[in-house]
Design an enzyme around this catalytic site. Structure first.
Site, PDB file in Angstrom:
ATOM      1  N   ARG A 179       3.263  -1.539  -5.916  1.00  0.00           N
ATOM      2  CA  ARG A 179       3.486  -0.251  -6.579  1.00  0.00           C
ATOM      3  C   ARG A 179       4.858   0.344  -6.258  1.00  0.00           C
ATOM      4  NH1 ARG A 179      -0.933   2.937  -7.892  1.00  0.00           N
ATOM      5  NH2 ARG A 179      -2.110   1.857  -6.292  1.00  0.00           N
ATOM      6  N   GLU A 224       3.975  -6.586   1.696  1.00  0.00           N
ATOM      7  CA  GLU A 224       3.533  -6.967   0.338  1.00  0.00           C
ATOM      8  C   GLU A 224       3.536  -5.767  -0.606  1.00  0.00           C
ATOM      9  OE1 GLU A 224      -0.350  -8.521   1.160  1.00  0.00           O
ATOM     10  OE2 GLU A 224       0.423 -10.409   1.928  1.00  0.00           O
ATOM     11  N   TYR A 226      -9.422   5.470 -12.085  1.00  0.00           N
ATOM     12  CA  TYR A 226      -9.215   6.059 -10.747  1.00  0.00           C
ATOM     13  C   TYR A 226      -8.957   7.560 -10.797  1.00  0.00           C
ATOM     14  CZ  TYR A 226      -7.772   1.142 -10.173  1.00  0.00           C
ATOM     15  OH  TYR A 226      -7.688  -0.221 -10.204  1.00  0.00           O
ATOM     16  N   CYS A 233     -13.148   4.804 -28.777  1.00  0.00           N
ATOM     17  CA  CYS A 233     -14.331   5.649 -29.002  1.00  0.00           C
ATOM     18  C   CYS A 233     -15.120   5.893 -27.725  1.00  0.00           C
ATOM     19  CB  CYS A 233     -15.202   4.999 -30.060  1.00  0.00           C
ATOM     20  SG  CYS A 233     -14.292   4.865 -31.596  1.00  0.00           S
ATOM     21  N   GLU A 234     -14.504   6.561 -26.773  1.00  0.00           N
ATOM     22  CA  GLU A 234     -15.176   6.956 -25.529  1.00  0.00           C
ATOM     23  C   GLU A 234     -14.528   8.246 -25.063  1.00  0.00           C
ATOM     24  OE1 GLU A 234     -15.590   4.236 -22.338  1.00  0.00           O
ATOM     25  OE2 GLU A 234     -15.684   2.486 -23.647  1.00  0.00           O
ATOM     26  N   GLY A 248       0.759  -1.245   0.000  1.00  0.00           N
ATOM     27  CA  GLY A 248       0.000   0.000   0.000  1.00  0.00           C
ATOM     28  C   GLY A 248       0.783   1.285   0.000  1.00  0.00           C
TER      29      GLY A 248
END
Ligand code: LLP
Length: 421
Positions: free
Chosen positions: A279, A276, A319, A345-346, A242
């Site tokens: 990132r 753990e 996010y 296409c968004e 985290g």
């Protein structure tokens, strides 16, 4: 050698190799990782946080390419996995089974059986139902397994991260409430089937402040101390991952502050500690390279339409995450507000909105920074777009670590039934 991504003579390089040269050889969009930067982050974390009193189980979900896993296994890390698929990756990459921890809120019977068969070190259960399932399946095996069973606690701690990646509050699906933990642990410890591994906690991801970690660990320690007073063995405290990184200006996260929190909470207490990180070890060690297809002026801003898209890197869309985006070659001209958008296409298809960039032209190569974690691993084939390939810079060589997927590969996945032929 300058490790990682740095501008040298006007060109962003990875471990000294120009990104322009890598993209010229391998195309774009393209993920590029620095093995040396991963190693450096691992050493930093190991020194500052583990500090001889704990071990790293790398969060495989953050980047599960076999080459990256092999590198981390060689550095001495264990693996934190969340599926049978990740277990197979971890084993194939060379992690010793006993250094693998299986986390996650919903393991299937097949996954639990495979983990027991493979003799992985630890399964972390997250509910009474799951504890019962693991005990039943272990009993059915009819022989002992080296696998131990740990229990993940929900400490009901808030974090300042994005709601979708915050896991420590009691209204999320994760862990068992602190009040139920001791009874469940006793159930494991007295089962006679599988040894208890200890307690685990993970309160979320991209957390910049050590205070919520500390609060969660204090809650965990409290339960562990109670169990030990009652005569139960609590060998390991798995403190989760985290630790966040600074996506805006790229200053490294404060691993020292996290290490100091570990010391404050655990001092010299007799627990093995586990961490753990995902990132922290990978994010800064990777970029997504993408090329400008078109530059399109709009009211008060410019769209840089690039060949990378939300299917290659979903974090900005999913996010509202910010990734620094830089022209790989020094580009002259006054900066202007620029949206870096993909071909999907968004309207939600973007790699960055409102960036200040110099005027961009067709063919310019951009580096989307801090994309080494939760980048390639979350990609999809939406819009029938083949996956971006991945390159690892290792010992001064640019090595492909994935096969370039083709449209033919994608079409070969589908079946037209006889009724439609
Ligand atoms: N351990 C467990 C049990 C986890 O669920 C996670 C991440 C980690 C460790 C590693 O956390 P890290 O050190 O990487 O923060 N896709 C999201 C992040 C999801 C994290 C899920 N769990 C993103 O792109 O931000």
């Amino acid at each position: 050698m300058i490790i990682g991504f740095h501008r040298i003579d006007g060109q962003i390089c990875c471990d000294g190799i120009a990104l322009e040269a890598i993209a010229a050889e391998f195309g774009s969009p393209l993920y590029v990782y620095s093995a040396a930067a991963i190693e450096a982050a691992y050493s930093r974390f190991d020194r500052a946080v583990c500090n001889g009193r704990g071990v790293v189980h790398f969060a495989v979900k953050s980047n599960s390419n076999l080459a990256i896993l092999r590198l981390l296994a060689r550095l001495g890390a264990g693996a934190d996995i969340v599926s049978g698929g990740e277990m197979q990756r971890a084993l194939k990459a060379g992690f010793a089974p006993e250094k693998i921890i299986f986390s996650g809120v919903g393991k299937t019977d097949q996954e639990i059986e495979a983990a027991l068969e493979a003799g992985i070190g630890q399964i972390n259960a997250e509910s009474l139902s799951e504890v019962e399932r693991v005990l039943a399946l272990a009993r059915n095996m009819g022989r002992s397994t080296p696998c131990r069973l740990g229990l993940r606690i929900n400490p009901d701690v808030a974090t300042d991260t994005h709601a979708k990646i915050s896991t420590g509050k009691s209204d999320t699906k994760f862990g068992v409430p602190a009040a139920e933990a001791a009874d469940l642990y006793r159930l494991i410890a007295t089962s006679g089937v599988i040894e208890p591994a200890g307690l685990a906690v993970h309160i979320g991801s991209q957390i910049m402040d050590e205070a919520p970690f500390e609060a969660a660990w204090i809650a965990l320690l409290d339960i562990a101390e109670g169990l030990r007073e009652d005569g139960f063995d609590v060998p390991m405290l798995d403190l989760g991952g985290g630790l966040g990184i600074d996506y805006r200006d790229g200053t490294p996260a404060d691993a020292d502050a996290l290490g100091a929190a570990v010391t404050r909470v655990f001092g010299n207490r007799p627990y093995r500690l586990g961490f753990e990180p995902g990132r922290y070890l990978l994010a800064e060690a990777g970029v997504l390279l993408t090329r400008v297809l078109h530059s399109k002026p709009a009211t008060e801003k410019t769209f840089a339409i690039v060949d990378g898209a939300m299917n290659d890197l979903i974090r900005p869309t999913l996010y509202e995450a910010w990734h620094r985006i830089e022209p790989v070659s020094d580009t002259a001209g006054a900066v202007q507000p620029t949206d870096i958008v993909g071909p999907v296409c968004e309207t939600g298809d973007y790699l960055g909105l409102g960036h200040s960039l110099p005027p961009l032209q067709r063919g310019d190569l951009l580096a989307v920074r801090s994309a080494g974690a939760y980048g390639a691993v979350m990609r999809s084939n939406y819009n029938t777009r083949p996956f971006a390939a991945e390159i690892l810079i290792i010992n001064g060589e640019a090595r492909p670590i994935s096969v370039q997927q083709t449209v033919a590969d994608l079409l070969a996945q589908d079946r037209i039934p006889p009724e439609l032929q």
